[in-house]
Design a protein around this motif. Structure first.
Motif, PDB file in Angstrom:
ATOM      1  N   PHE A 323       0.913  -1.242   0.066  1.00 36.13           N
ATOM      2  CA  PHE A 323       0.007   0.063   0.100  1.00 36.13           C
ATOM      3  C   PHE A 323       0.690   1.135  -0.048  1.00 36.13           C
ATOM      4  N   ASP A 327      -3.687   5.365   0.763  1.00 43.06           N
ATOM      5  CA  ASP A 327      -4.479   4.049   0.344  1.00 43.06           C
ATOM      6  C   ASP A 327      -5.198   3.958   1.762  1.00 43.06           C
ATOM      7  N   PHE A 328      -5.048   4.769   2.882  1.00 42.48           N
ATOM      8  CA  PHE A 328      -5.905   4.672   4.069  1.00 42.48           C
ATOM      9  C   PHE A 328      -6.673   5.616   4.533  1.00 42.48           C
ATOM     10  N   ARG A 345      -1.691   3.829   8.562  1.00 42.20           N
ATOM     11  CA  ARG A 345      -0.615   3.859   7.931  1.00 42.20           C
ATOM     12  C   ARG A 345       0.623   3.305   8.640  1.00 42.20           C
ATOM     13  N   ALA A 356       0.403  -7.629   1.201  1.00 44.83           N
ATOM     14  CA  ALA A 356      -1.166  -7.446   1.296  1.00 44.83           C
ATOM     15  C   ALA A 356      -1.836  -8.884   1.442  1.00 44.83           C
ATOM     16  N   LEU A 438      -8.914   0.639   4.717  1.00 40.67           N
ATOM     17  CA  LEU A 438      -8.254   0.902   3.379  1.00 40.67           C
ATOM     18  C   LEU A 438      -9.440   1.564   2.393  1.00 40.67           C
ATOM     19  N   ILE A 443      -7.386   2.366  -4.566  1.00 41.97           N
ATOM     20  CA  ILE A 443      -6.502   1.310  -4.884  1.00 41.97           C
ATOM     21  C   ILE A 443      -6.911   0.739  -6.364  1.00 41.97           C
ATOM     22  N   LYS A 462     -11.530  -6.098  -2.231  1.00 40.53           N
ATOM     23  CA  LYS A 462     -11.184  -6.106  -0.892  1.00 40.53           C
ATOM     24  C   LYS A 462     -10.752  -7.431  -0.216  1.00 40.53           C
ATOM     25  N   THR A 466      -7.517  -8.161   2.051  1.00 43.70           N
ATOM     26  CA  THR A 466      -7.710  -8.499   3.302  1.00 43.70           C
ATOM     27  C   THR A 466      -7.985  -9.656   3.854  1.00 43.70           C
TER      28      THR A 466
END
Length: 701
Positions: A323, A327-328, A345, A356, A438, A443, A462, A466
């Motif tokens: 990331f 991206d947060f 982050r 990831a 996220l 992304i 997603k 994750t």
């Protein structure tokens, strides 16, 4: 008088009386249990002292409360079991059983009579005088052939001789008729059931399950079971019986909330709503795809493109991805920022060697939860929080604390504040567990070049980043599977990570463009599951032979040779085209009126909503129900319904008013749409064209 009839009537009367006796005893036990529970609860409340002045006294109070809760739970469990038994008895008193088998387990040994019902029941000596249709021994009935047979129980194969297979037509304690049958085509109970008028709700097929259906219902528990069945082969009924069978065989560890049924539309959900409860089982979680998307917060996103290219691309780039700083996102409750993007982050940056995936998400989850709990502990000391807590509405205080709090010391204020903050920040805890820190859309734009992801694309990305999923679902049943895209099926297979799938459909009813073919579905699930098995249901139980012949004429020749119909001969389909608009409308009107005096449901099935609305106005004097929304079907009468919502439903008489070439050309999609429309009919179908008839029915007029 038939001596066999007299003997069976005597047995029925005795069984019904025994059920009534057990019902009376069960009700008495429940009343006694309720009285005892009320007395014990009152006594325990009087004896228990709520004292939180010291840690020791608080621990003692908590122990007393825990003991009281355990006793209450035991009473609740016993009450629930008693009420469940009472429901079964109420159901069995209407129809104690529907069949009997005579079995000989050893050569020369006496035969044993086993009566089969929708639920099992034992007598005072714990002997089954009614055996549940889902029990292993009941398979001898559904195998439908006399002579040597076998069934599996507790891991053993038990061989026996089936000397008699008897069916009953009975209600309460009155026997109307009995039949001794060996093969499905001679099944009087089945044919009687099929001749009934269709209503707004589906009926159970427990008493008339056929051999090919039973093979699916009792299939070994596999990762994915793909069932290809023609229209009217009982796919949906088999699906529901399969769910009931799973509940029975796993009754100690399978809950209804662990089973999902993906239904085509809400109307269909209402249509099947009574089937499982009528068998003494609770309904599973029944949702549509759109409802699932809405629950995940993804409603309103654009439609996905056909194919699986984007999803394969996600699988390619997600593993090993890192990331970047943008991206947060923050996690908030209202306007309050509880967890910042910088904190998320920092948690990721501290795990430099982890890319990831589910491991990274899990470690970040632990870090952010620690930060959340530290925040709660710190803020619990704040006087501002104490004031905020004490200014809550009475209803909110009771909801959070169980009563109106009256703290008097700093320690009590702090303890209550922790409870309050835990409740207030519960949504943030859920966000952390869902990896909502996220920015998935950002992304997607950065990595995939897609500015606005569809619901499937967003969810799949997603999950790939994750590992988020529904880990609690154990079974997912997908009806009308031919209507789903590659992306939807890939997302489902991954979202319900631990679930076994049952996928039912008919490739000839694929009426939406861009959906996955049956061969693609089998291949797709083999990527996500180890074992994928396939079954076919090729017997038509719904429609008359004449209607079956018409819609199966739209199948390939290889498919047609596998099809059979068990219905009695009926009325030939009416096919006609009209150049004059008034003559066409008169024909539609006349066909819609036919059979009205017999009751049941009649339907005019149009190719789209606009034509449905038009005909509803033209035929307003017939008072049809226009089915455009999610409202339930009426109990009987005439409905006008577009093809989409009509899928999965059945009607005694069907009128297809717009079979002209501009609605149904010679494409495969039109072929599937016309097949679907015709196959909704059980007794009679009329197919009309305003202009030139579709080439798909060329030579059949």
């Amino acid at each position: 008088m038939d001596p066999i009839f007299e003997e069976e009537q005597r047995h029925l009367s005795e069984t019904h009386a025994k059920l009534q006796q057990i019902k009376a005893e069960t009700k008495q036990k429940l009343q006694q249990l309720e009285a005892q529970a009320s007395s014990d609860k009152s006594g325990m409340s009087d004896e228990m002292t709520l004292d939180m002045q010291s840690d020791d006294m608080a621990m003692e109070t908590y122990a007393e409360m825990e003991a009281m809760n355990r006793i209450i739970d035991n009473y609740s469990r016993s009450s629930r079991m008693g009420n469940d038994k009472l429901k079964q008895l109420e159901f069995l008193l209407q129809q104690p059983y529907f069949a009997k088998v005579k079995l000989r387990f050893k050569p020369g040994a006496p035969e044993r009579d086993i009566y089969l019902g929708a639920a099992g029941m034992v007598d005072e000596k714990c002997r089954h005088f009614i055996v549940d249709w889902r029990s292993p021994v009941a398979e001898t009935y559904y195998n439908q052939s006399n002579g040597e047979t076998s069934y599996k129980a507790n891991g053993r194969t038990i061989t026996c001789e089936l000397t008699q297979r008897r069916q009953f037509d009975l209600w309460e304690d009155k026997l109307n008729a009995y039949f001794d049958t060996t093969v499905a085509i001679e099944d009087p109970m089945l044919l009687a059931s099929l001749s009934k008028n269709r209503s707004s709700q589906m009926s159970s097929i427990t008493a008339t399950i056929q051999k090919e259906q039973n093979r699916v219902i009792r299939h070994d528990d596999v990762d994915a079971l793909l069932v290809n069945g023609i229209a009217g082969s009982g796919k949906t009924s088999v699906l529901l019986q399969r769910i009931a069978y799973l509940f029975y065989t796993q009754r100690d560890n399978l809950r209804p909330d662990q089973v999902y049924l993906l239904s085509p539309n809400p109307v269909f959900r209402t249509y099947i709503d009574n089937v499982l409860p009528d068998m003494g089982e609770s309904n599973p979680r029944c949702i549509t795809w759109n409802e699932l998307v809405e629950r995940l917060g993804l409603a309103g996103r654009p439609n996905e493109k056909p194919g699986r290219e984007v999803f394969d691309r996600i699988d390619e780039v997600a593993p090993g991805m890192r990331f970047d700083q943008n991206d947060f996102c923050d996690l908030r409750v209202g306007d309050e920022r509880v967890i910042s993007a910088n904190q998320a982050r920092s948690a990721v940056d501290s795990l430099k060697n982890v890319t990831a995936g589910s491991r990274l998400a899990g470690l970040v989850e632990v870090d952010l939860l620690d930060k959340l709990y530290a925040r709660i502990k710190r803020l619990a000391k704040s006087e501002d929080v104490h004031d905020e807590m004490m200014s809550l509405d009475v209803s909110d205080q009771v909801r959070i604390f169980g009563s109106m709090p009256q703290p008097s010391t700093e320690e009590e204020y702090e303890q209550l504040a922790r409870v309050y903050l835990t409740s207030k920040y519960e949504p943030v805890e859920e966000m952390i567990r869902n990896a909502d820190w996220l920015r998935v859309d950002r992304i997607g734009a950065r990595v995939l070049g897609i500015e606005n992801l569809s619901a499937c694309e967003w969810l799949y990305l997603k999950m790939a980043l994750t590992g988020c999923c529904d880990r609690h679902a154990r079974y997912v049943m997908v009806d009308e599977v031919q209507d789903y895209t590659h992306g939807q099926l890939m997302a489902m297979a991954r979202w319900f990570k631990n679930a076994h799938f049952m996928l039912l459909g008919d490739p000839n009813q694929a009426i939406k463009p861009g959906t996955a073919g049956f061969g693609d579905i089998a291949g797709l699930f083999s990527e996500f599951r180890e074992t994928v098995c396939s079954c076919e249901l090729m017997t038509s139980y719904r429609s008359s032979p004449e209607i079956t012949a018409l819609f199966t004429s739209l199948m390939t020749e290889d498919e047609q040779v596998k099809v059979s119909s068990v219905q009695h001969p009926g009325v030939q389909p009416a096919l006609a085209s009209f150049q004059d608009a008034q003559a066409w409308l008169d024909a539609v009107r006349d066909a819609a009126i036919q059979g009205a005096e017999e009751g049941g449901l009649r339907a005019i099935i149009t190719s789209d909503k606009q034509r449905a609305k038009y005909l509803a106005k033209q035929l307003a004097d017939l008072k049809p129900a226009l089915m455009l929304s999610d409202k339930p079907l009426p109990a009987d009468g005439l409905v006008i319904i577009p093809l989409g919502p009509a899928k999965g439903l059945e009607f005694d008489r069907v009128v297809i008013p717009d079979a002209q070439v501009d609605c149904y050309d010679d494409s495969d999609l039109s072929r599937h749409r016309l097949y679907t429309a015709i196959s909704r009919a059980t007794k009679q179908v009329s197919v009309f064209a305003q202009g030139t008839m579709t080439p798909l029915l060329e030579g059949k007029m």
